[in-house]
Scaffold this active site. Structure first.
Site, PDB file in Angstrom:
ATOM      1  N   HIS A 150     -12.169  -5.533   7.926  1.00 40.11           N
ATOM      2  CA  HIS A 150     -13.031  -5.180   6.539  1.00 40.11           C
ATOM      3  C   HIS A 150     -14.048  -4.377   6.996  1.00 40.11           C
ATOM      4  O   HIS A 150     -15.081  -4.575   6.098  1.00 40.11           O
ATOM      5  CB  HIS A 150     -13.271  -6.588   5.882  1.00 40.11           C
ATOM      6  CG  HIS A 150     -12.082  -7.295   5.727  1.00 40.11           C
ATOM      7  ND1 HIS A 150     -11.504  -8.370   6.614  1.00 40.11           N
ATOM      8  CD2 HIS A 150     -11.238  -7.429   4.464  1.00 40.11           C
ATOM      9  CE1 HIS A 150     -10.456  -8.779   6.083  1.00 40.11           C
ATOM     10  NE2 HIS A 150     -10.508  -8.483   4.962  1.00 40.11           N
ATOM     11  N   GLU A 209       0.727  -1.236  -0.138  1.00 35.84           N
ATOM     12  CA  GLU A 209      -0.035   0.066  -0.069  1.00 35.84           C
ATOM     13  C   GLU A 209       0.775   1.268  -0.111  1.00 35.84           C
ATOM     14  O   GLU A 209       0.447   2.204  -0.684  1.00 35.84           O
ATOM     15  CB  GLU A 209      -0.981   0.116   1.098  1.00 35.84           C
ATOM     16  CG  GLU A 209      -2.181  -0.798   1.078  1.00 35.84           C
ATOM     17  CD  GLU A 209      -1.951  -2.290   1.286  1.00 35.84           C
ATOM     18  OE1 GLU A 209      -0.728  -2.730   1.750  1.00 35.84           O
ATOM     19  OE2 GLU A 209      -2.582  -3.199   0.768  1.00 35.84           O
TER      20      GLU A 209
END
Ligand SMILES: Cc1ncc(C[n+]2csc(CCOP(=O)(O)OP(=O)(O)O)c2C)c(N)n1
Ligand SMILES: Cc1ncc(C[n+]2csc(CCOP(=O)(O)OP(=O)(O)O)c2C)c(N)n1
Ligand SMILES: [Mg+2]
Ligand SMILES: [Mg+2]
Lengths: 357, 327, 357, 327
Positions: free
Chosen positions: B129, B60
């Site tokens: 999530h 990322e």
């Protein structure tokens, strides 16, 4: 090269199989009992995994993430460790590791159904997020690669305490792209920490194949850059994995430092029950790998080498089927977590604080 | 006008921008042949090819950091964080680099990039999530943080974000992706960044929300109307810079304010909304500024009971509205 | 090994000096003018740097961070690039790079005094935080190693645009410990991006020496793990650096991919004006390296090889002294930033937005 | 009792804990022979040796992450981020791992670690050596975030933090290190986590602050006293979990609230303080809840004029207090 002085392991990977004269397991000093143990755990992992998919399709569990194709790696490495002494920081595919280190089928199914008494998280985390303090299996999260940093910290503590514990941390080849993997490898190399970096290379990170993930194409080749051996091994061959893991554990325990192991296999299922792998890989490719997959391969080895008979293997299969059925039926009836407990365990409770030393 | 889901509207907006301007490209994990794990870039790899639809390695920080570099060298990157929960490794690049490059170079350099992130819970995503991250990014000056609540805004705000000369964090609530539908014009239009919207007029109290929570508010508001209480609803739309004017104007009119957000309560973005009201409209208030929020636990559990306990919903909002109305 | 197929550069480092028959610069095809240019910029960097310390001690500038000991690396690499075409993402020691790419002594001193018209930041950043759009030198920050990620993005854009620009990004050996360095190296290797990773290894990261920083001890040895050449070069020898940088630039422009260069030198000053290096390194060590340092070494080369006379070098010194004095006196009298501008440039202004395409 | 500076008090507290408990060790950049860039661990390398005073490579994520692992394996790590501005690369380890490990394991694992970070500006540190980060970490449940304002609290809170079974972010304002002195008892004592302190009684308004800003408030408060306005001053001390009780009690008594923080205004921690008051004490308020804060620019410039413009100071606070008093 930096590693050659530190290890007998050929650090540019590709190890030749053990000498041809003796059979593979004899050369490793493994007897029938250990081999059948290995087989038991490999097949148990596969059977529980298959059951989880079934339950998922039946709508009884919203999520599965699979170990299928990884069993030889997970059992081979686990058998190179001292249960109850060594630490393991697994990732979400390591069902086989957890079972081999002591987690029961019932405990596994408690997690799969997210039941109250799930020892890994009390139903708070998704399936596959293992963590069992009593087996020294450290709690994992979803963010990929964070566990590598924890592992070097666990190993650093072992060194500071003068303990000869070994720590194993695992992840996929995609996880090696993360900064955390690099920072952890570097710290482990600097301090010669007793830690093994196990990379379970199954060719894909969800849909991203190795050529788009690993510059240069080899994870093992990165070991030398950190002054540690980088060993590549056939991840479908449980005995080959056991051999390199045993040597890595010996090195770690002897204070010779960390080892990087790249075990190559293939992800036999979709990434998870949320994935559709038809969008990014062909069925032929899967068939090619199915032919090499670890379960039939080891089964054949046991028969060919005369270690076990069809009948003996049949009995093991029966025993496993019974355990899987029992675990499923039992876990399904266990209580679910209660909403009232949602606020618990943010911080230590007053009682826990009072006892804290 | 066709009725579309959030995900279709976002896909349309992104595709149209890539067709309009060849400097626009997407980069992220599984955005290529897989079309993204939620399907936002479904079909893009075929249409635009591997140079403009780049499957990034699992990293990322360099996804955000390389987007910054590409933006500086004339491109218009749209980076995707697979889940907002996984954007933390990129926070240094987003907060210390992207947000500060124009300022630190005294205006010489700028970073025209968009970072898309699915966020939010209620989808059995568990701790990692389901997170809300708008308070973390909203606090960083130099970033524009956007959260659309409906397909029309989603397409228009995404186009505006891509055309903006500065970095925009574009947050998409996963719960709205397929659930929320609405009319979306074909073809080009933009929705301005930095402007909240009064999506329902009312005279007795103001409810301020965004993303999925806006829809929960609207449900509760119908109930309240049945009870004779008319609630004005403000859709924040741009988290930061915050449109205080629209919010404060509404509260001055209604005299009561309820702020709703899914994120953890303490230090959530609604705290800034509440503080802004307490600073600018205190003498208009006939009651406390209430908040309906997620609790202060690390994140949302996976199991149903505890996830439900965590998530604000119409019932919880209704409860607070009644309390405030009775005040 | 992955790299050997991709490069003529011996990727396990240690390059032998150019052939003994020709002199080093002849073998490189460099003439007197270029050599004296190199010398001019090396000495200019050193002289400006020394002046900055003087001004700091006089209380006229609160902070200095130094390039002393790095001049041969910075000038050698800069001369291998095409000015105005190639990109450079420097770090805080790269004064020599900035000068060689076009930044003037006056611009340098504007930054040192944090004056309003400082083109790098208008006095907003500390000295050493370079960034000059007109020279394609990208703005840098303090957080170490973030620039490596920006650099691969710049190079990716060059590739997408079909331009043959080369991008160079630099950092210290300490910066290689950061996850960002690894993630950037990996992305560059996967896409064969036209970028050069220049590591200026000066043996310390503030007080932390290489053995506590770089596992295995060699940065160059890490190149192979990313499928790119890793070249080690004597960072006190401007011509040796020029040679490897020129080859790396050729590779990049030819689409052959990235190169990792580890240029070894020594930090001749304390880390910065805030540091006291007596707490962690001995004076003898410094003396040993002083004997090898780049400025006298190249001066001697110019004289021994007959490229220049004492007199010519004296004239260059005179010119530089004049420029340094002029830059100092001029910059000192320039206006300081105004408080009223503090809120400017958070976002594009309405005018900037209106013109934005 | 001896009078000590902040830095001496922190050093004493850390040394005493290492002498008391051999599981405690420090790890960070330049903490070894260099003694830390601010000298907090000066002399530690000699006294405790390289196994307990570990010079880490330049890698914040593994500094935090390895501390987590060591804590899980029975140690009591005290990690140092050289500057809070450089803690962003460790945010994933701190926010997603350390903060969530007890919760996600349902209480099976815990992380007894402390992360020390020098923060704050006014020292010509420019954009990246001046930042305030308490709002970012304070927003994460599972973390205890502490900011001492004086040497007595600094030593006592650090000892409490090291003995706490959960992760503590310990923020030290660089401006206070050598400037702020105070009496510090020799030997062992702790100051409880989670408790704010009323450091000055007053009846006309409440000023709420922490760290360096507390001292600026106290200066302004003297002025106000001269003008006949008695300001009660609350030192927050523990940012999170926030001691709302002490704050709200004080505001109920005085009827007016001023929140002061150095961080960027929007979404700064003072917003949560303000929102908590607006929620719990609205009917006691005789005026708006004002904030004196840093502006919404990416970070503090290096040059004197713009740094001064950014920093709250006694004059700016005084100005707001007069406005509020006149209200
Ligand atoms: C930091 C982070 N980014 C993205 C994800 C989403 N994600 C979950 S698993 C995965 C792929 C991991 O691939 P690999 O490491 O090869 O392991 P495998 O699943 O193949 O065994 C991704 C991208 C994540 N969990 N964490
Ligand atoms: C992420 C981050 N951590 C810590 C620091 C503080 N710091 C500034 S320079 C430096 C040492 C850098 O060493 P190296 O990369 O070898 O470069 P050198 O200064 O030796 O040229 C450190 C630790 C920083 N600026 N950024
Ligand atoms: Mg994989
Ligand atoms: Mg260095």
């Amino acid at each position: 090269m930096a590693t050659s002085t530190k290890s007998k392991v050929d650090s540019n990977g590709r190890r030749s199989k053990s000498s041809a004269t003796k059979s593979q397991h004899e050369a490793l000093g493994l007897g029938k009992e250990q081999l059948l143990d290995m087989w038991y755990y490999m097949l148990l992992a596969r059977s529980l995994d298959e059951r989880m998919w079934l339950l998922n399709r039946q709508g009884k569990a919203p999520f599965v993430i699979s170990c299928q194709g990884h069993e030889a790696i997970q059992i081979g490495v686990s058998f190179a460790l001292e249960r109850g002494k060594d630490w393991f920081l697994p990732y979400y595919r390591d069902l086989g590791v957890c079972l081999a280190l002591g987690v029961t089928p019932r405990e596994t199914m408690l997690q799969h159904f997210a039941k109250r008494d799930d020892p890994s998280s009390g139903g708070r985390q998704m399936p596959g997020h293992y963590g069992y303090k009593k087996y020294k299996i450290v709690t994992g999260s979803s963010p990929v690669a964070t566990q590598f940093c924890h592992a070097v910290g666990v190993a650093l503590a072992s060194k500071l305490k003068g303990s000869d514990e070994v720590t194993v941390v695992s992840g996929g080849e995609g996880a090696t792209s993360k900064g955390d993997w690099h920072e952890a490898m570097n710290l482990a190399g600097i301090h010669d920490l007793p830690v093994i970096f196990l990379i379970e290379n199954n060719q894909y990170a969800i849909s991203v194949p190795v050529p788009k993930q690993v510059a240069g194409g080899s994870v093992a080749a990165r070991g030398v850059g950190y002054g540690m051996p980088g060993v590549e091994v056939d991840g479908t061959d449980v005995l080959a994995v056991y051999e390199v893991a045993r040597e890595a554990a010996r090195r770690a325990r002897a204070g010779e430092g960390p080892t990087l192991i790249e075990a190559k296999t293939y992800r036999l299922t979709a990434h998870s029950s949320d994935d559709n792998d038809r969008t990014y890989r062909g069925r032929e490719e899967i068939e090619i790998w199915r032919a090499k997959e670890p379960i039939p391969k080891f089964r054949q080895y046991l028969l060919d080498s005369g270690v076990a008979t069809e009948e003996e293997l049949g009995q093991i299969k029966q025993r496993i089927d019974g355990e899987v059925n029992d675990a499923t039926d039992w876990a399904e009836t266990q209580p679910v977590p209660s909403a009232d407990d949602t606020l618990k365990h943010v911080f230590a409770s007053p009682e826990e604080k009072a006892q804290w030393r | 006008m066709a009725v579309k889901t959030m995900i279709e509207a976002i896909r349309d907006g992104l595709r149209e921008e890539m067709e309009r301007d060849e400097r626009v490209f997407v980069m992220g994990e599984d955005v290529g042949p897989r079309g993204g794990v939620f399907g936002v870039t479904d079909g893009f790899f075929k249409q635009f090819g591997e140079n403009r639809v780049i499957d990034a390695p699992l990293a990322e920080s360099v996804i955000a950091g390389a987007a910054i570099g590409a933006a500086i060298n004339g491109m218009r990157p749209v980076a995707e964080m697979q889940f907002a929960d996984f954007s933390h490794p990129a926070m240094d690049q987003i907060m210390n680099e992207a947000a500060k490059i124009r300022y630190r170079s005294n205006g010489a350099f700028n970073v025209p990039m968009v970072v898309r992130m699915p966020y939010g819970g209620g989808i059995h995503g568990a701790l990692y999530h389901s997170q809300s991250v708008e308070a973390l990014y909203g606090h960083i000056p130099g970033l524009t943080v956007v959260i659309p609540s409906n397909p029309y805004d989603a397409k228009g705000l995404l186009k505006a974000a891509i055309r903006d000369p500065d970095p925009v964090i574009f947050l998409e609530h996963k719960g709205t992706y397929r659930l929320i539908r609405g009319e979306v014009p074909d073809g080009d239009y933009t929705v301005p960044l930095g402007k909240a919207a009064v999506v329902r007029e009312g005279s007795h109290m103001t409810a301020i929300a965004y993303g999925m929570m806006l829809h929960h508010c609207l449900k509760a508001v119908e109930e309240m109307a049945g009870e004779g209480v008319e609630v004005e609803v403000v859709d924040v739309r741009t988290i930061s810079p915050l449109d205080r004017e629209t919010i404060v104007e509404s509260v001055k009119k209604t005299g009561k304010a309820l702020v709703v957000y899914e994120d953890n309560r303490s230090g959530g973005w609604g705290a800034e909304i509440s503080a802004s009201i307490a600073e600018a409209a205190i003498e208009y208030l006939d009651g406390p500024i209430l908040r309906v929020t997620g609790p202060d636990v690390p994140a949302m559990p996976y199991n149903h009971a505890q996830e439900e306990f965590f998530m604000p919903n119409p019932e919880k909002i209704l409860h607070a509205m009644r309390e405030l109305a009775a005040y």
